[in-house]
Design an enzyme around this catalytic site. Structure first.
Site, PDB file in Angstrom:
ATOM      1  N   GLY A  50     -28.625 -32.620  50.936  1.00  0.00           N
ATOM      2  CA  GLY A  50     -28.848 -33.199  49.602  1.00  0.00           C
ATOM      3  C   GLY A  50     -29.748 -34.420  49.683  1.00  0.00           C
ATOM      4  N   HIS A 124     -34.061 -38.004  59.190  1.00  0.00           N
ATOM      5  CA  HIS A 124     -32.888 -37.213  59.596  1.00  0.00           C
ATOM      6  C   HIS A 124     -32.402 -37.658  60.978  1.00  0.00           C
ATOM      7  CE1 HIS A 124     -33.240 -34.539  56.231  1.00  0.00           C
ATOM      8  NE2 HIS A 124     -34.350 -33.993  56.623  1.00  0.00           N
ATOM      9  N   ARG A 146     -22.568 -33.150  53.748  1.00  0.00           N
ATOM     10  CA  ARG A 146     -22.290 -31.901  53.026  1.00  0.00           C
ATOM     11  C   ARG A 146     -21.473 -30.993  53.936  1.00  0.00           C
ATOM     12  NH1 ARG A 146     -26.934 -27.717  50.602  1.00  0.00           N
ATOM     13  NH2 ARG A 146     -25.553 -26.676  49.117  1.00  0.00           N
ATOM     14  N   PHE A 243     -29.731 -29.833  38.610  1.00  0.00           N
ATOM     15  CA  PHE A 243     -30.416 -28.854  39.464  1.00  0.00           C
ATOM     16  C   PHE A 243     -31.587 -28.206  38.718  1.00  0.00           C
ATOM     17  CE2 PHE A 243     -30.935 -24.566  41.212  1.00  0.00           C
ATOM     18  CZ  PHE A 243     -31.215 -24.884  42.528  1.00  0.00           C
TER      19      PHE A 243
END
Ligand code: A3P
Length: 316
Positions: A50, A124, A146, A243
């Protein structure tokens, strides 16, 4: 990583055990020595948790909810990806037009270093590979988690799209469980950040909470960032971050590049998995994971989280 091949990494980088393509190694020192500023805002995650959703929320909260500015500039440019320079495949870089898709060809580390403050930075990378100055300068960091089953399914479709991965779905899931994919290992990534949750400059959100209570997460994130808006403004932001709205938003959905990639690999453009904003649901793994693989994920989670800060959490 040749198109169609499993996106496993080539090297394990200690002390985190991070799996990366070998092209990443020459950049390690530059990332370690990257100059951090106190007014930077970082969004950090394991891929597919996300990140993009969080970036758009954070950027707007920090930029006076300027929707015009956000719609007129790609998120990739407003909120660049630190190590993109060493992660994007050569094929992806070469296939893009430097004028249109300059970010794919840019040295993202330099690009960010040269930006005016305040900067917005996505990465990341795991805790131990962040720039050294993160720990003394202490910029604001928003980390997002997540459920790993949804992450694995999302990552599978991500590699089908971006790397033309055509391999078997079960093989990909095994590679995820064996921590062989780029940015693995998943649980170690999450646990290392969870240990820092009490630090005042770190906020941890989850994809699941964003789905069930986006308004509340927006408020909590605004508080953390020291930004003040009224209820109507928060509602409008929640609507912008839905979304369907984000999927249509050309500053975010990467549709131009995605279409180019689809054509290059002669992909089926009606395949719903082959787009950047794919399903955006919680527990969508239930439609795509066999009970046997799901069981293996549960056993893996139990083993990986045993004795850690996450042991008491039923799910994440
Ligand atoms: P799915 O593949 O399950 O649909 P990241 O940005 O870290 O790569 O994460 C991508 C995942 O976040 C994708 O999951 C994508 O659809 C989902 N996503 C992005 N924006 C979203 C939104 N506004 N609402 C819900 N999910 C969103």
């Amino acid at each position: 990583r040749l198109p169609g091949l499993m996106p496993v990494g080539d090297v394990k980088i200690e002390p985190s055990g991070l799996i990366m393509p070998k092209e990443f190694v020459p950049y390690l020192d530059r990332i370690k020595n990257f100059e951090v500023r106190p007014d930077d805002t970082w969004v950090i995650s394991f891929p597919k948790c996300g990140t993009t959703w969080t970036q758009e929320m954070v950027w707007l909260l920090c930029n006076d909810l300027d929707y015009e500015a956000s719609n007129n500039k790609l998120l990739l440019q407003r909120f660049p990806f630190l190590e993109a320079v060493c992660i994007l495949s050569d094929e992806l870089k070469q296939g893009t037009n430097p004028d249109d898709d300059w970010i794919f060809q840019a040295d993202t580390i330099n690009y960010i270093a040269e930006q005016k403050s305040p900067r917005f930075i996505k990465t990341h990378l795991p805790v131990s590979l962040l720039p050294d100055q993160i720990w003394s300068v202490k910029p604001k960091i928003i980390y997002v988690t997540r459920n790993p089953k949804d992450v694995a399914v999302s990552y599978y479709h991500h590699h089908r799209l971006w790397n033309g991965y055509t391999g078997m779905y079960p093989l990909f899931m095994q590679a995820f469980l064996q921590d062989k994919l780029v940015y693995s290992p998943f649980w170690e990534h999450v646990i290392e950040y969870k240990k820092l949750e009490k630090e005042p400059n770190i906020l941890i959100n989850s994809f699941e909470d964003m789905k069930s209570n986006l308004f509340g997460i927006i408020q909590k994130t605004a508080d953390f960032l020291g930004k003040h808006y009224n209820e109507d403004e928060f509602s409008k932001l929640a609507e912008h971050l839905s979304f369907n709205k984000m999927k249509e938003n050309s500053a975010i959905n990467g549709e131009e590049v995605v279409e180019e990639v689809r054509q290059r690999h002669k992909m089926d453009s009606s395949d719903p998995g082959l787009c950047f904003l794919r399903k955006g649901q919680v527990d969508s793994w239930k439609d795509e994971m066999t009970p046997d693989i799901a069981k293996q994920f549960d056993a893996w989670t139990t083993k990986k989280t045993k004795g850690t800060v996450l042991e008491k959490l039923a799910d994440i």
